[in-house]
Motif scaffolding. Structure first.
Motif, PDB file in Angstrom:
ATOM      1  N   GLN A   1      -4.508   6.605  -2.781  1.00  0.00           N
ATOM      2  CA  GLN A   1      -3.890   5.426  -2.376  1.00  0.00           C
ATOM      3  C   GLN A   1      -3.757   4.250  -3.248  1.00  0.00           C
ATOM      4  OE1 GLN A   1      -6.163   4.203   1.241  1.00  0.00           O
ATOM      5  NE2 GLN A   1      -5.565   1.725   1.115  1.00  0.00           N
TER       6      GLN A   1
ATOM      7  N   TYR B   1       0.752   5.513  -0.453  1.00  0.00           N
ATOM      8  CA  TYR B   1      -0.154   6.738  -0.288  1.00  0.00           C
ATOM      9  C   TYR B   1       0.562   8.066  -0.639  1.00  0.00           C
ATOM     10  CZ  TYR B   1      -1.821   3.439   3.519  1.00  0.00           C
ATOM     11  OH  TYR B   1      -2.162   2.233   4.083  1.00  0.00           O
TER      12      TYR B   1
ATOM     13  N   THR C   1       0.799  -1.070  -0.024  1.00  0.00           N
ATOM     14  CA  THR C   1      -0.024  -0.018   0.107  1.00  0.00           C
ATOM     15  C   THR C   1       0.904   1.357  -0.016  1.00  0.00           C
ATOM     16  OG1 THR C   1      -1.598  -1.467   1.224  1.00  0.00           O
ATOM     17  CG2 THR C   1      -1.990   1.230   1.150  1.00  0.00           C
TER      18      THR C   1
ATOM     19  N   GLN D   1       1.430   3.578   8.930  1.00  0.00           N
ATOM     20  CA  GLN D   1       2.066   4.028   7.789  1.00  0.00           C
ATOM     21  C   GLN D   1       3.447   4.754   8.140  1.00  0.00           C
ATOM     22  OE1 GLN D   1      -0.549   6.586   5.687  1.00  0.00           O
ATOM     23  NE2 GLN D   1      -2.555   5.321   6.131  1.00  0.00           N
TER      24      GLN D   1
ATOM     25  N   LEU E   1      -4.862  13.063   2.729  1.00  0.00           N
ATOM     26  CA  LEU E   1      -4.716  12.153   1.475  1.00  0.00           C
ATOM     27  C   LEU E   1      -5.209  12.570  -0.023  1.00  0.00           C
ATOM     28  CD1 LEU E   1      -3.765   8.939   1.067  1.00  0.00           C
ATOM     29  CD2 LEU E   1      -6.240   8.488   1.250  1.00  0.00           C
TER      30      LEU E   1
ATOM     31  N   GLN F   1      -3.214   0.413  -3.663  1.00  0.00           N
ATOM     32  CA  GLN F   1      -3.021  -1.122  -3.417  1.00  0.00           C
ATOM     33  C   GLN F   1      -2.397  -1.744  -4.546  1.00  0.00           C
ATOM     34  OE1 GLN F   1      -3.403  -2.390  -0.337  1.00  0.00           O
ATOM     35  NE2 GLN F   1      -2.771  -4.316  -1.096  1.00  0.00           N
TER      36      GLN F   1
ATOM     37  N   TYR G   1       0.218  12.020   0.154  1.00  0.00           N
ATOM     38  CA  TYR G   1      -0.340  13.106   0.858  1.00  0.00           C
ATOM     39  C   TYR G   1       0.013  14.651   0.678  1.00  0.00           C
ATOM     40  CZ  TYR G   1      -1.969   9.528   4.398  1.00  0.00           C
ATOM     41  OH  TYR G   1      -2.532   8.537   5.097  1.00  0.00           O
TER      42      TYR G   1
ATOM     43  N   PHE H   1       6.335   7.252   6.631  1.00  0.00           N
ATOM     44  CA  PHE H   1       6.609   8.537   5.711  1.00  0.00           C
ATOM     45  C   PHE H   1       7.835   8.628   5.303  1.00  0.00           C
ATOM     46  CE2 PHE H   1       2.457  10.444   5.785  1.00  0.00           C
ATOM     47  CZ  PHE H   1       1.425   9.898   6.531  1.00  0.00           C
TER      48      PHE H   1
ATOM     49  N   SER I   1       2.587   1.036   3.701  1.00  0.00           N
ATOM     50  CA  SER I   1       2.325   0.334   4.855  1.00  0.00           C
ATOM     51  C   SER I   1       1.987  -1.123   4.374  1.00  0.00           C
ATOM     52  CB  SER I   1       0.959   0.971   5.531  1.00  0.00           C
ATOM     53  OG  SER I   1      -0.003   0.617   4.720  1.00  0.00           O
TER      54      SER I   1
ATOM     55  N   LEU J   1       3.739  14.165   0.551  1.00  0.00           N
ATOM     56  CA  LEU J   1       4.439  13.386   1.423  1.00  0.00           C
ATOM     57  C   LEU J   1       3.871  11.977   0.469  1.00  0.00           C
ATOM     58  CD1 LEU J   1       3.627  14.638   4.849  1.00  0.00           C
ATOM     59  CD2 LEU J   1       6.064  14.451   4.082  1.00  0.00           C
TER      60      LEU J   1
END
Lengths: 112, 112
Positions: free
Chosen positions: A48, A33, A31, A101, A45, A50, A35, A103, A95, A91
């Motif tokens: 995201q 992300y 995963t 998570q 966010l 997957q 941000y 960063f 995860s 950012l």
């Protein structure tokens, strides 16, 4: 210790130009992300992933922002054209499942 | 609609004393809460978390308390050290989701 890598660390651009940010997550983290953190606010966010699939991009301004994670590993976030209001810290986090998570150091974007 | 709120933008504490950072949330679907710490020019780093089935979680000098009925959580740092000076973000997550919703952050300054 494994870390999330991001580049560049700083980017200054003029409005209407295109910019791109790169992120390499921790190995094995499916995963990923992106941000955006505006000064004085918490991270929000944008998108995201997957693996290579987008799970949530509800807050991504799709008229100018795009994100991809073609091979399910590293990812690129692009803004075209950049606007003054895009100045912020971008950012990346990764995860393993629902665990916390991690960063990266972020890319600070300044649009002039 | 700010679902996670940190109403104190800043907090100043003397070294050796207790630091208490507060966070309120509005969404009753949140079931997992986290605290992140952020130094300038770095990404947030995970500090401590708590599940909604608990009311307290402790890790060394850091303790998080959760009051579900009040939709309030707090982070206690005791004793406070100069290296604790940073911005602290509260974050929340819904059951079965990975997306984090962050508060605005509280800048903690530990004075010698």
């Amino acid at each position: 210790e494994a870390e999330v890598a991001q580049s560049p660390r700083y980017k200054i651009t003029e409005k209407s130009q295109a910019v791109a940010f790169w992120c390499d997550p921790i190995s094995g983290h499916a995963t990923l992300y992106w941000y955006r953190q505006i000064l004085g606010q918490g991270p929000e966010l944008l998108v995201q992933f997957q693996d290579e699939s987008v799970v949530d991009d509800s807050q991504l301004p799709k008229d100018r922002f795009s994100a991809e994670r073609l091979k399910g590993v590293d990812s690129t976030l692009k803004i075209q054209p950049a606007e003054l209001g895009d100045s912020a810290m971008y950012l990346c986090a990764s995860s393993y499942g629902e665990n916390e998570q991690f960063f990266g150091p972020g890319t600070r974007l300044t649009v002039l | 609609d700010q679902q996670v709120k940190q109403n104190s933008p800043s907090l100043s504490v003397q070294e050796g004393r207790i630091s208490i950072l507060n966070c309120d949330y509005t969404n009753s679907m949140f079931d997992y809460f986290l605290w992140y710490k952020k130094y300038p020019a770095e990404g947030p780093t995970f500090l401590i978390s708590i599940s909604s089935i608990k009311d307290k979680n402790e890790d060394g000098r850091f303790t998080v308390f959760l009051n579900k009925s009040a939709k309030h959580l707090s982070l206690h740092i005791v004793p406070s050290q100069p290296g604790d000076s940073a911005v602290y973000f509260c974050a929340a997550r819904k059951m079965g989701a990975q997306k984090l919703v962050f508060g605005q952050g509280t800048r903690l300054t530990i004075n010698p």
